[in-house]
Design a protein around this motif. Structure first.
Motif, PDB file in Angstrom:
ATOM      1  N   VAL A  75       0.992  -1.071   0.049  1.00 45.23           N
ATOM      2  CA  VAL A  75       0.000   0.031  -0.067  1.00 45.23           C
ATOM      3  C   VAL A  75       0.874   1.127   0.015  1.00 45.23           C
ATOM      4  N   ALA A  76       1.908   1.416   0.780  1.00 44.37           N
ATOM      5  CA  ALA A  76       2.831   2.384   0.808  1.00 44.37           C
ATOM      6  C   ALA A  76       3.589   2.714  -0.346  1.00 44.37           C
ATOM      7  N   ASP A  77       4.082   1.664  -1.297  1.00 45.23           N
ATOM      8  CA  ASP A  77       4.293   1.810  -2.649  1.00 45.23           C
ATOM      9  C   ASP A  77       3.228   2.682  -3.518  1.00 45.23           C
ATOM     10  N   LYS A  78       2.168   2.416  -3.431  1.00 45.75           N
ATOM     11  CA  LYS A  78       0.985   3.132  -4.003  1.00 45.75           C
ATOM     12  C   LYS A  78       0.925   4.365  -3.802  1.00 45.75           C
ATOM     13  N   ILE A  79       0.822   4.637  -2.322  1.00 45.25           N
ATOM     14  CA  ILE A  79       0.777   5.908  -1.944  1.00 45.25           C
ATOM     15  C   ILE A  79       1.955   6.891  -2.271  1.00 45.25           C
ATOM     16  N   ILE A  80       3.256   6.256  -2.185  1.00 45.27           N
ATOM     17  CA  ILE A  80       4.436   6.917  -2.888  1.00 45.27           C
ATOM     18  C   ILE A  80       4.251   7.298  -4.414  1.00 45.27           C
ATOM     19  N   GLY A  81       3.808   6.370  -5.099  1.00 47.72           N
ATOM     20  CA  GLY A  81       3.772   6.407  -6.442  1.00 47.72           C
ATOM     21  C   GLY A  81       2.841   7.657  -6.781  1.00 47.72           C
ATOM     22  N   ASN A  82       1.572   7.694  -6.076  1.00 44.97           N
ATOM     23  CA  ASN A  82       0.439   8.704  -6.220  1.00 44.97           C
ATOM     24  C   ASN A  82       1.317  10.137  -5.868  1.00 44.97           C
ATOM     25  N   ALA A  83       2.004  10.032  -4.808  1.00 38.95           N
ATOM     26  CA  ALA A  83       2.476  11.341  -4.351  1.00 38.95           C
ATOM     27  C   ALA A  83       3.675  11.835  -5.467  1.00 38.95           C
ATOM     28  N   ASP A  84       4.246  11.058  -6.166  1.00 38.88           N
ATOM     29  CA  ASP A  84       5.280  11.453  -7.157  1.00 38.88           C
ATOM     30  C   ASP A  84       4.620  11.912  -8.030  1.00 38.88           C
ATOM     31  N   LEU A  85       3.649  11.109  -8.626  1.00 41.58           N
ATOM     32  CA  LEU A  85       2.933  11.793  -9.848  1.00 41.58           C
ATOM     33  C   LEU A  85       2.251  13.222  -9.470  1.00 41.58           C
ATOM     34  N   GLN A  86       2.016  13.224  -8.566  1.00 40.32           N
ATOM     35  CA  GLN A  86       1.295  14.746  -8.174  1.00 40.32           C
ATOM     36  C   GLN A  86       2.398  15.590  -7.829  1.00 40.32           C
ATOM     37  N   LEU A  87       3.624  15.462  -7.760  1.00 39.03           N
ATOM     38  CA  LEU A  87       4.891  16.150  -7.559  1.00 39.03           C
ATOM     39  C   LEU A  87       5.198  16.555  -9.122  1.00 39.03           C
ATOM     40  N   LYS A  88       4.978  15.376  -9.809  1.00 39.75           N
ATOM     41  CA  LYS A  88       5.649  15.483 -11.210  1.00 39.75           C
ATOM     42  C   LYS A  88       4.530  16.725 -12.069  1.00 39.75           C
ATOM     43  N   ALA A  89       3.388  16.545 -11.666  1.00 39.86           N
ATOM     44  CA  ALA A  89       2.417  17.282 -12.124  1.00 39.86           C
ATOM     45  C   ALA A  89       2.737  18.587 -11.762  1.00 39.86           C
ATOM     46  N   ALA A  90       2.827  18.985 -10.437  1.00 43.29           N
ATOM     47  CA  ALA A  90       3.164  20.308  -9.972  1.00 43.29           C
ATOM     48  C   ALA A  90       4.378  21.096 -10.697  1.00 43.29           C
ATOM     49  N   LYS A  91       5.367  20.029 -10.927  1.00 43.90           N
ATOM     50  CA  LYS A  91       6.676  20.822 -11.777  1.00 43.90           C
ATOM     51  C   LYS A  91       6.226  20.991 -12.928  1.00 43.90           C
ATOM     52  N   LEU A  92       5.392  20.361 -13.517  1.00 39.90           N
ATOM     53  CA  LEU A  92       5.097  20.667 -14.945  1.00 39.90           C
ATOM     54  C   LEU A  92       4.208  22.086 -14.863  1.00 39.90           C
ATOM     55  N   TRP A  93       3.371  22.036 -14.153  1.00 41.22           N
ATOM     56  CA  TRP A  93       2.618  23.321 -13.860  1.00 41.22           C
ATOM     57  C   TRP A  93       3.240  24.682 -13.630  1.00 41.22           C
ATOM     58  N   ALA A  94       4.371  24.272 -12.516  1.00 38.50           N
ATOM     59  CA  ALA A  94       5.459  25.471 -12.196  1.00 38.50           C
ATOM     60  C   ALA A  94       6.287  25.806 -13.334  1.00 38.50           C
ATOM     61  N   GLU A  95       6.619  24.835 -14.113  1.00 47.76           N
ATOM     62  CA  GLU A  95       7.294  25.265 -15.469  1.00 47.76           C
ATOM     63  C   GLU A  95       6.698  25.898 -16.722  1.00 47.76           C
ATOM     64  N   HIS A  96       5.469  25.345 -16.773  1.00 48.97           N
ATOM     65  CA  HIS A  96       4.880  25.778 -17.982  1.00 48.97           C
ATOM     66  C   HIS A  96       3.498  26.637 -17.749  1.00 48.97           C
ATOM     67  N   GLY A  97       2.765  26.183 -16.633  1.00 46.76           N
ATOM     68  CA  GLY A  97       1.435  27.114 -16.443  1.00 46.76           C
ATOM     69  C   GLY A  97       0.593  26.446 -17.156  1.00 46.76           C
ATOM     70  N   SER A  98      -0.562  27.033 -17.432  1.00 45.08           N
ATOM     71  CA  SER A  98      -1.705  26.301 -17.846  1.00 45.08           C
ATOM     72  C   SER A  98      -1.581  25.819 -19.464  1.00 45.08           C
ATOM     73  N   GLN A  99      -0.393  26.278 -20.260  1.00 45.66           N
ATOM     74  CA  GLN A  99      -0.105  26.051 -21.502  1.00 45.66           C
ATOM     75  C   GLN A  99       0.102  24.608 -21.733  1.00 45.66           C
TER      76      GLN A  99
END
Length: 79
Positions: free
Chosen positions: A42-66
């Motif tokens: 279960v921890a692996d799934k939670i960590i994978g989900n957190a990693d995905l959220q972090l990647k999405a936040a980085k994309l948004w921070a770098e590129h915004g809504s574009q």
């Protein structure tokens, strides 16, 4: 539920402490090992989900809504 990643860390260390209990017999150790495996799974799934959220936040921070047109429309009926 209001669990945080810090809570996950506490659960993992608690599982480690239970596994290192020298008073456990072989059946109890086996039971704790199975429980620890389930917690880690279960921890692996939670960590994978957190990693995905972090990647999405980085994309948004770098590129915004574009960046949005380049991302799949998750949950969209027109996939």
């Amino acid at each position: 539920m209001k669990n945080k990643l810090g809570d996950l860390n506490n659960h993992l260390f608690a599982a480690l402490e239970r596994l290192s209990d020298e008073d456990l017999n072989s059946d109890q150790i086996e039971q704790e090992a199975k429980r620890a495996d389930a917690i880690v799974s279960v921890a692996d799934k939670i960590i994978g989900n957190a990693d995905l959220q972090l990647k999405a936040a980085k994309l948004w921070a770098e590129h915004g809504s574009q960046i949005m047109p380049m991302l799949p429309k998750i949950g969209s009926s027109d996939q």
